[in-house]
Design an enzyme around this catalytic site. Sequence first.
Site, PDB file in Angstrom:
ATOM      1  N   LEU A  63     -18.207  68.099  71.055  1.00  0.00           N
ATOM      2  CA  LEU A  63     -17.486  67.117  71.861  1.00  0.00           C
ATOM      3  C   LEU A  63     -17.039  66.023  70.906  1.00  0.00           C
ATOM      4  CD1 LEU A  63     -19.832  66.724  74.989  1.00  0.00           C
ATOM      5  CD2 LEU A  63     -17.657  67.923  74.900  1.00  0.00           C
ATOM      6  N   ASP A  64     -15.855  65.456  71.142  1.00  0.00           N
ATOM      7  CA  ASP A  64     -15.385  64.333  70.313  1.00  0.00           C
ATOM      8  C   ASP A  64     -16.414  63.218  70.305  1.00  0.00           C
ATOM      9  OD1 ASP A  64     -13.030  65.637  69.936  1.00  0.00           O
ATOM     10  OD2 ASP A  64     -11.883  64.453  71.370  1.00  0.00           O
ATOM     11  N   ARG A  65     -16.311  62.381  69.307  1.00  0.00           N
ATOM     12  CA  ARG A  65     -17.257  61.265  69.157  1.00  0.00           C
ATOM     13  C   ARG A  65     -17.368  60.423  70.432  1.00  0.00           C
ATOM     14  NH1 ARG A  65     -16.485  56.280  64.970  1.00  0.00           N
ATOM     15  NH2 ARG A  65     -18.503  55.317  65.321  1.00  0.00           N
ATOM     16  N   ASN A  66     -16.228  60.158  71.077  1.00  0.00           N
ATOM     17  CA  ASN A  66     -16.265  59.297  72.262  1.00  0.00           C
ATOM     18  C   ASN A  66     -16.204  60.066  73.578  1.00  0.00           C
ATOM     19  OD1 ASN A  66     -16.643  56.796  71.026  1.00  0.00           O
ATOM     20  ND2 ASN A  66     -14.492  56.737  70.408  1.00  0.00           N
ATOM     21  N   THR A  67     -16.323  61.381  73.524  1.00  0.00           N
ATOM     22  CA  THR A  67     -16.428  62.164  74.762  1.00  0.00           C
ATOM     23  C   THR A  67     -17.911  62.291  75.111  1.00  0.00           C
ATOM     24  OG1 THR A  67     -14.421  63.401  74.236  1.00  0.00           O
ATOM     25  CG2 THR A  67     -15.905  64.386  75.850  1.00  0.00           C
TER      26      THR A  67
END
Length: 236
Positions: free
Chosen positions: A101-105
């Site tokens: 998952l992306d860093r901010n997801t």
Amino acid sequence: MRLNKFLANAGVCSRREADTFIQAGVVSVNGQVVTELGTKVLRTDEVRFHDQPVKMEKKVYVLLNKPKDCVTTSDDPKNRKTVMDYVRGACTERIYPVGRLDRNTTGVLLLTNDGELSSKLTHPQFNKKKIYHVFTDKNVASADMRQIMEGIQLEDGVVKADAVEYASETDKKQVGIELHSGRNRIVRRIFEHLGYRILKLDRVYFAGLTKKNVRRGDWRYLTEKEVSMLRMGAFE
């Protein structure tokens, strides 16, 4: 059991990586170096990898409700916080994130030492159902919702959702989207292509798993029923 499967089940590496190591001559069985792919071994055989004995590890399955601002990797050269920091006390075995998952997801992330299951869940051939809760910077037009269902042309091909609907009766900036695509940053790219900025992105469902009753930053072990479901592929 095939030797590559034995190494994957022991948490040494994936099956594909095991084949490379076998051909490189770093794996031995009962004192004999084995380089032939497809070699079968018994659980009682002594298998060594780089001359270290390989023991069948207990399989561990951990579901993390991933928080913001941490990267999905087992270690980070930039010394940023990783998902591993949140599951430190879960087990003594080395577990790894399944996909990323992306860093901010935020949201559902599975970690395990089951190399075979991990390969199955991340292989493009077996795209798994994922549901995301999207928070955008402005109201999402119903015409754009239709477009997401019909298909959007991105630089790496057309993508369309299996379902998309408003996630709130009063706030059209919140959308739920269900899709099977495993392409990188796909949800962000869909909405950016249509001119929206995603303020918050939360994965609420992955391959039959949800984050129900798991607070952000907390984790739990999968139940035996969930593990069986994943192994059998009994999910969308």
